[in-house]
Design a protein around this motif. Structure first.
Motif, PDB file in Angstrom:
ATOM      1  N   ASP A 162      84.131  40.358  28.074  1.00 24.71           N
ATOM      2  CA  ASP A 162      83.064  40.695  26.956  1.00 24.71           C
ATOM      3  C   ASP A 162      81.708  40.458  27.465  1.00 24.71           C
ATOM      4  OD1 ASP A 162      83.422  37.915  27.786  1.00 24.71           O
ATOM      5  OD2 ASP A 162      82.899  37.149  25.950  1.00 24.71           O
ATOM      6  N   VAL A 163      81.619  40.626  28.854  1.00 20.96           N
ATOM      7  CA  VAL A 163      80.396  40.422  29.537  1.00 20.96           C
ATOM      8  C   VAL A 163      79.666  42.068  29.428  1.00 20.96           C
ATOM      9  CG1 VAL A 163      78.990  40.009  31.520  1.00 20.96           C
ATOM     10  CG2 VAL A 163      80.752  38.359  31.023  1.00 20.96           C
ATOM     11  N   ARG A 164      78.533  42.329  29.063  1.00 20.60           N
ATOM     12  CA  ARG A 164      77.946  43.594  28.875  1.00 20.60           C
ATOM     13  C   ARG A 164      77.741  44.380  30.205  1.00 20.60           C
ATOM     14  NH1 ARG A 164      72.967  45.889  25.300  1.00 20.60           N
ATOM     15  NH2 ARG A 164      74.052  47.802  24.785  1.00 20.60           N
ATOM     16  N   PHE A 165      77.371  43.623  31.213  1.00 17.91           N
ATOM     17  CA  PHE A 165      77.007  44.363  32.277  1.00 17.91           C
ATOM     18  C   PHE A 165      77.795  43.957  33.541  1.00 17.91           C
ATOM     19  CE2 PHE A 165      73.305  44.471  29.837  1.00 17.91           C
ATOM     20  CZ  PHE A 165      72.711  45.560  29.898  1.00 17.91           C
ATOM     21  N   ILE A 166      78.430  45.208  34.076  1.00 18.30           N
ATOM     22  CA  ILE A 166      78.881  45.156  35.486  1.00 18.30           C
ATOM     23  C   ILE A 166      78.172  45.723  36.641  1.00 18.30           C
ATOM     24  CG2 ILE A 166      81.166  45.606  36.853  1.00 18.30           C
ATOM     25  CD1 ILE A 166      82.788  45.942  34.355  1.00 18.30           C
ATOM     26  N   VAL A 167      77.663  44.744  37.715  1.00 16.88           N
ATOM     27  CA  VAL A 167      77.028  45.327  38.692  1.00 16.88           C
ATOM     28  C   VAL A 167      77.673  45.165  39.943  1.00 16.88           C
ATOM     29  CG1 VAL A 167      74.721  45.063  39.734  1.00 16.88           C
ATOM     30  CG2 VAL A 167      74.836  44.303  37.488  1.00 16.88           C
ATOM     31  N   ASN A 168      77.910  46.563  40.661  1.00 13.98           N
ATOM     32  CA  ASN A 168      78.674  46.646  41.757  1.00 13.98           C
ATOM     33  C   ASN A 168      77.822  46.863  42.809  1.00 13.98           C
ATOM     34  OD1 ASN A 168      80.517  47.397  43.749  1.00 13.98           O
ATOM     35  ND2 ASN A 168      81.101  49.332  42.956  1.00 13.98           N
TER      36      ASN A 168
END
Length: 298
Positions: free
Chosen positions: A57-63
């Motif tokens: 449910d976390v909106r941002f994935i930062v790779n």
């Protein structure tokens, strides 16, 4: 007290890298929710998938995993592709936004001007080709993807060119660097601020025009590796004892950054300015701040 959007939260993949650790530090200072995953855990498929399922449910994935490997380091690019694909598939399935690091190395360097996002990638290195392929594959899987191409990253972490220069200046009397290799030194902390600034605007829900795609960010004032080295060592001299007396310019095969022909990895950053209003920061100022932090901590 500043109100924080309830949807502004991050999964930071590669939280122990240069940009990942800078982003974690920035988010913590702003009291913005984040969930870190180390590089080692991210490259373990079971740990990565469990982490993603736990935080769907976390909106941002930062790779932030894919920084340029050190010279001579064996790299499993097939594993990079697999991890990038897993992140993109999960983001698409959970309506998440994926922001990922890419690199100026998607280009060959065979130009005299700064590269624009519209220039077709023509990488000649394994790293550059891997980044080029990851950009394309992830965007196809998850349309809500932003790839941020950056320049020569530096920080106070061990293992990047800046900390190599510090060690060399302290231990060696003579150093030589390429005058043919040109690019844009870029502070990992500046990149972290750019990622957060982009996410804050995306969090506002602006859909038109679409903001997804490829962007360039590098600190301002492109230079040769020789110029960068001289600047760094001058700052180091003002902060500690050094042995180095001569900083030469050359291109012998033994040099770490030697190139046979001029190579230019300067990036044009007008798109990120016109779209997100993000301005470049001078790398010289950042070098002084990073080294001051490094030496004060010791």
């Amino acid at each position: 007290m500043i109100d924080i959007s309830p949807t502004l939260a991050f999964l930071v993949i590669g939280s122990d890298g240069q940009v990942g650790s800078s982003l974690v530090e920035l988010l913590a200072s702003r009291a913005i929710p984040y969930y870190p995953l180390s590089s080692e855990a991210a490259f373990n498929h079971e740990q990565l998938t469990a982490f993603l399922q736990q935080h769907g449910d976390v909106r941002f994935i930062v790779n932030t995993l894919f920084e340029e490997p050190a010279e001579g380091l064996e790299t499993d690019y097939a594993q990079w592709h697999a991890v990038a694909g897993t992140l993109a598939e999960h983001a698409h399935g959970h309506d998440q936004i994926l922001l990922q690091l890419s690199s100026a190395m998607v280009y060959s360097g065979n130009t005299s001007r700064a590269y624009k996002e519209s220039d077709l990638p023509d990488a000649t290195s394994d790293f550059g080709r891997a980044m080029q392929q990851i950009e394309s594959a992830t965007a196809e899987i998850n349309p809500k993807t932003i790839s941020l191409r950056v320049g020569w990253l530096f920080s106070d972490q061990v293992g990047n060119f800046l900390t190599y220069l510090v060690g060399a200046a302290i231990s060696q009397e003579t150093l030589s660097f390429s005058g043919k290799l040109r690019g844009c030194p870029t502070d990992s902390q500046a990149v972290a601020k750019v990622i957060l600034a982009m996410a804050e605007q995306l969090d506002c829900g602006v859909d038109e025009p679409p903001l997804w795609g490829i962007y360039h960010y590098v600190d301002s004032d492109a230079c040769s590796m020789h110029t960068f080295a001289k600047t760094v060592i001058t700052v180091v001299k003002s902060m500690t004892e050094v042995r180095v007396e001569t900083i030469g310019e050359g291109d012998s095969p033994e040099m770490i950054d030697a190139v046979l022909e001029p190579e230019n990895y300067e990036l044009n950053c007008k798109k990120i300015l016109s779209t997100f209003g993000i301005k470049q920061r001078p790398w010289r100022r950042s070098v002084h701040e990073v080294l001051k932090k490094k030496f004060s901590s010791h």
